[in-house]
Design an enzyme around this catalytic site. Structure first.
Site, PDB file in Angstrom:
ATOM      1  N   ARG A 172      -7.088  -1.470  -6.920  1.00 18.20           N
ATOM      2  CA  ARG A 172      -7.399  -3.109  -6.401  1.00 18.20           C
ATOM      3  C   ARG A 172      -8.519  -3.460  -7.320  1.00 18.20           C
ATOM      4  NH1 ARG A 172      -5.534  -3.187  -0.761  1.00 18.20           N
ATOM      5  NH2 ARG A 172      -4.344  -1.282  -0.771  1.00 18.20           N
ATOM      6  N   HIS A 177       0.749   2.432   4.402  1.00 16.25           N
ATOM      7  CA  HIS A 177      -0.282   3.192   4.429  1.00 16.25           C
ATOM      8  C   HIS A 177      -0.221   3.950   5.785  1.00 16.25           C
ATOM      9  CE1 HIS A 177      -4.313   4.838   4.571  1.00 16.25           C
ATOM     10  NE2 HIS A 177      -4.486   4.580   3.321  1.00 16.25           N
ATOM     11  N   LYS A 197      -6.308  -5.689   3.266  1.00 13.64           N
ATOM     12  CA  LYS A 197      -7.207  -4.594   2.987  1.00 13.64           C
ATOM     13  C   LYS A 197      -8.010  -4.907   1.839  1.00 13.64           C
ATOM     14  CE  LYS A 197      -6.641   0.243   1.266  1.00 13.64           C
ATOM     15  NZ  LYS A 197      -5.838   1.362   1.253  1.00 13.64           N
ATOM     16  N   ASP A 222      -0.289  -0.221  -4.961  1.00 13.19           N
ATOM     17  CA  ASP A 222      -1.604   0.113  -5.323  1.00 13.19           C
ATOM     18  C   ASP A 222      -1.416   1.581  -6.186  1.00 13.19           C
ATOM     19  OD1 ASP A 222      -1.276   1.536  -3.127  1.00 13.19           O
ATOM     20  OD2 ASP A 222      -2.963   0.900  -2.391  1.00 13.19           O
ATOM     21  N   ASN A 223      -0.401   2.183  -5.560  1.00 10.80           N
ATOM     22  CA  ASN A 223      -0.233   3.429  -6.193  1.00 10.80           C
ATOM     23  C   ASN A 223       0.920   4.143  -5.602  1.00 10.80           C
ATOM     24  OD1 ASN A 223      -2.732   3.979  -4.039  1.00 10.80           O
ATOM     25  ND2 ASN A 223      -1.094   4.879  -3.711  1.00 10.80           N
ATOM     26  N   CYS A 259      -5.999   3.917  -4.281  1.00  6.73           N
ATOM     27  CA  CYS A 259      -6.087   2.611  -3.791  1.00  6.73           C
ATOM     28  C   CYS A 259      -7.041   1.641  -4.463  1.00  6.73           C
ATOM     29  CB  CYS A 259      -6.012   2.322  -2.412  1.00  6.73           C
ATOM     30  SG  CYS A 259      -7.164   3.455  -1.505  1.00  6.73           S
ATOM     31  N   ASP A 269       0.794  -1.253   0.070  1.00 12.86           N
ATOM     32  CA  ASP A 269      -0.242  -0.018  -0.128  1.00 12.86           C
ATOM     33  C   ASP A 269       0.838   1.281  -0.165  1.00 12.86           C
ATOM     34  OD1 ASP A 269      -2.254   1.606   0.254  1.00 12.86           O
ATOM     35  OD2 ASP A 269      -3.167   0.361   1.744  1.00 12.86           O
ATOM     36  N   ASP A 270       0.986   1.944  -1.112  1.00 14.10           N
ATOM     37  CA  ASP A 270       1.579   3.317  -1.228  1.00 14.10           C
ATOM     38  C   ASP A 270       3.152   3.328  -1.413  1.00 14.10           C
ATOM     39  OD1 ASP A 270      -0.995   4.304  -0.678  1.00 14.10           O
ATOM     40  OD2 ASP A 270      -0.843   4.944   1.253  1.00 14.10           O
ATOM     41  N   LYS A 276       0.864  10.139  -4.777  1.00 14.06           N
ATOM     42  CA  LYS A 276      -0.469   9.405  -4.801  1.00 14.06           C
ATOM     43  C   LYS A 276      -1.614  10.733  -4.868  1.00 14.06           C
ATOM     44  CE  LYS A 276      -3.525   7.219  -1.372  1.00 14.06           C
ATOM     45  NZ  LYS A 276      -3.546   6.360   0.207  1.00 14.06           N
ATOM     46  N   HIS A 303     -11.422  -2.778   0.843  1.00 14.50           N
ATOM     47  CA  HIS A 303     -11.830  -1.523   0.315  1.00 14.50           C
ATOM     48  C   HIS A 303     -12.494  -1.491  -0.920  1.00 14.50           C
ATOM     49  CE1 HIS A 303     -10.583   2.881  -0.134  1.00 14.50           C
ATOM     50  NE2 HIS A 303     -11.797   2.828   0.748  1.00 14.50           N
TER      51      HIS A 303
END
Length: 607
Positions: free
Chosen positions: A92, A245, A150, A351-352, A88, A50-51, A406, A152
């Site tokens: 996903r 994250h 995660k 994801d980003n 995100c 994540d991130d 991001k 989401h």
């Protein structure tokens, strides 16, 4: 149902008579041919960070120690020109389906969704009918399917992983949460909503997110192994980590590994990564470095105490990434011990790009953190109760040699690492352009599972097997136009060129044109030099938007203002009774003052 003794007797007789396959088929018992087919299909482990920025992994030149991810990169394919979306949930959705985010139903994230788009097709904030996930498709082909971490991708009873092909899942239905305990990380959420197999779940007392996500996945694989013959069916395991994250948190023995690494500040890190990127061939020699966004802090002008705190937060960021890699190593070792490693394909990506948000520049957020037991200082930084973030300056440095981070469609928001390793994957560096929607069709082709015969929403991505197995230079032709859009921030790639549009607060809504090969830092806008090309690519983008169902953003849209508005609306729905209680208390106080104080004062004054 046949009793075990009857099954054994039938197998013996059938084997002797040469009709084993027919008898087993009639009684619904998997035959030898089916067992052989499953044994030829690879397992899949998809690891989503994540991130993480392009250069965060050690294999890409980052400072964090990621030996397990680096080992996968050495024996597999390491992509240098992979793009995702700038946020995100859309990433996903595309990763798990191979379908453009607007066709999945997850065009953006709920936190920044304008009221004008709520409930519109593609903007339901959940996977919509007909959208099949990798888990849906692989499960139909006989795969076991598991997910931890995660999610989401929708909050309704039918929106969680168990309704989208995953046999077992332990999922966080939020954009993030605390890594040490079960609590929210921002006012938009009043709790940390974890679910196991669609049922609300409680985290253990010794919870740490990266360790737990791997532990639970191993539990699922173990449980399945106890009730089924080893390797009788392949598996698909999706691990969506909270690292790195917000809130950035890590055990101190990982954070301590980075003492002094970031003491020179974000300007120094940006230049260091830019030089390393050139040495690794991630950008051409001499490619210009993007400037930091206007209005950000200057490292040398900060007080020494502030610099120490900010450097320590970046240490935690690296420590959190190393902690995640450590637990990924535990999963790899587990698969090796049970004999599954050689038949497992790994996908590792982000994801980003890096997260620019701060938690210390808004009095309301600081109050919320205090009321929820979080601290922002250096005391036991990264540990339980500490609230970490890197902010826009470090995010800009982490995104180097790219621009922005991001939320934005500039390269810093969408150009991230991708590692693919395992059977059927050649090792080495791959410079072919690839997009997040390409991962699902690639894995389906590796599994021998077709996606064209179903009635679901068609996959928009392309299989990467020609570059992974055949050495093809690209799966995209020079005139192919590939679009990206999330919350008004948009880009379109065609050949060597890219047009990009970013909205406030770090953009102005104008389209810009860049030669992304010679100028990957997006430093020289060619719009005035090549107005014909800009116009052509704007037409391409308009066609992409029409085809995918992209909605125009409301006039004056600003993602920060939208988060504020959506948080207020959500707070009022959750705590509608607070204004009533507050108003009642005010009326009661006024009534008491009037009765015992003000009224008596007026009587005395009259006398």
């Amino acid at each position: 149902m046949l009793y075990p003794a009857a099954v054994l007797w039938i197998r013996h007789v059938a084997k002797m008579s040469g009709i084993l396959g027919a008898v087993l088929f009639l009684f619904g018992v998997p035959g030898a041919a089916a067992q052989e087919q499953h044994s030829l299909q690879p397992n899949f482990v998809v690891i989503l960070v994540d991130d993480a920025a392009l250069m965060d992994f050690g294999a890409y030149g980052g400072e964090a120690r990621t030996p397990n991810i680096d080992a996968l990169a050495r024996r597999g394919a390491i992509f240098t020109q992979y793009r995702t979306s700038p946020l995100c949930a859309p990433s996903r959705a595309m990763l798990l389906t191979g379908i453009d985010n607007h066709r999945t139903g997850v065009a953006t994230i709920p936190e920044v969704l304008p009221a004008e788009h709520a409930g519109m097709p593609g903007y339901s904030m959940a996977l919509e009918p007909g959208v099949l996930t990798l888990a849906d498709r692989l499960r139909q082909a006989g795969y076991r399917t598991y997910m931890t971490g995660k999610w989401h991708l929708g909050s309704g009873a039918e929106d969680l992983p168990n309704s989208h092909g995953f046999e077992r899942s332990f999922a966080l239905d939020a954009s993030g949460a605390d890594n040490w305990e079960q609590r929210s990380y921002m006012p938009f959420y009043d709790e940390a909503p974890w679910y196991e197999d669609g049922v609300p779940a409680t985290l253990p007392e010794d919870f740490y997110s990266s360790r737990f996500i791997v532990d639970r996945m191993i539990d699922y694989l173990d449980d399945d192994r106890r009730v089924a013959a080893p390797r009788s069916r392949p598996f698909f395991a999706y691990l969506a980590f909270q690292a790195i994250h917000i809130p950035v948190q890590a055990p101190p023995h990982f954070t301590d590994n980075y003492d002094g690494v970031y003491d020179e500040g974000w300007h120094a890190l940006r230049i260091d990564r830019w030089h390393r990127a050139q040495g690794l061939g991630l950008v051409p020699r001499g490619a210009p470095l993007a400037s930091m966004p206007a209005g950000l802090r200057v490292w040398d002008r900060l007080a020494p105490a502030d610099r120490r705190l900010l450097a320590a937060r970046m240490q935690v960021n690296a420590g959190m990434l190393e902690a995640m890699d450590h637990h990924v190593g535990r999963l790899i070792s587990y698969l090796e011990e049970r004999g599954d490693l050689d038949n497992t394909v790994f996908v590792v990506t982000s994801d980003n790009g890096p997260e620019p948000s701060r938690a210390d520049d808004d009095a309301r957020m600081r109050l919320w953190l205090m009321l929820n037991g979080y601290r922002l200082d250096a005391d036991r930084i990264g540990e339980r109760g500490s609230y970490g973030f890197i902010g826009p300056e470090w995010a800009s440095a982490a995104a180097s040699p790219s621009a922005l981070f991001k939320f934005y469609a500039s390269e810093g928001g969408v150009r991230v690492p991708l590692v693919v390793a395992g059977p059927g994957v050649a090792s080495g560096r791959i410079d072919a352009r690839a997009f997040v929607t390409d991962i699902a069709p690639t894995l389906l082709e590796l599994a021998g599972v077709g996606a064209e015969a179903d009635a679901g929403v068609p996959i928009t991505g392309r299989s990467l097997l020609p570059v992974l197995q055949n050495g093809d230079e690209s799966i995209y032709r020079g005139d192919d136009a590939i679009g990206i859009e999330v919350a008004g921030n948009a880009a379109l790639y065609r050949g060597d060129y890219k047009i990009v549009r970013n909205l406030p607060p770090f953009g102005d809504g104008r389209w810009r044109l860049f030669n992304i090969v010679l100028d990957p830092g997006e430093t020289r806008d060619l719009a005035s030099e090549r107005p014909d090309l800009l116009a052509e690519m704007e037409v391409d983008y308009a066609e992409y938007a029409r085809r995918m169902g992209v909605l125009e953003m409301p006039p004056g849209y600003d993602s920060r203002e939208q988060i504020d508005a959506n948080t207020r609306d959500r707070f009022m729905k959750q705590y509608w009774w607070v204004p009533i209680l507050f108003g009642s208390m005010v009326l009661l106080i006024i009534s008491l003052l009037w009765r015992f104080g003000i009224r008596r004062f007026f009587r005395r004054t009259a006398l």
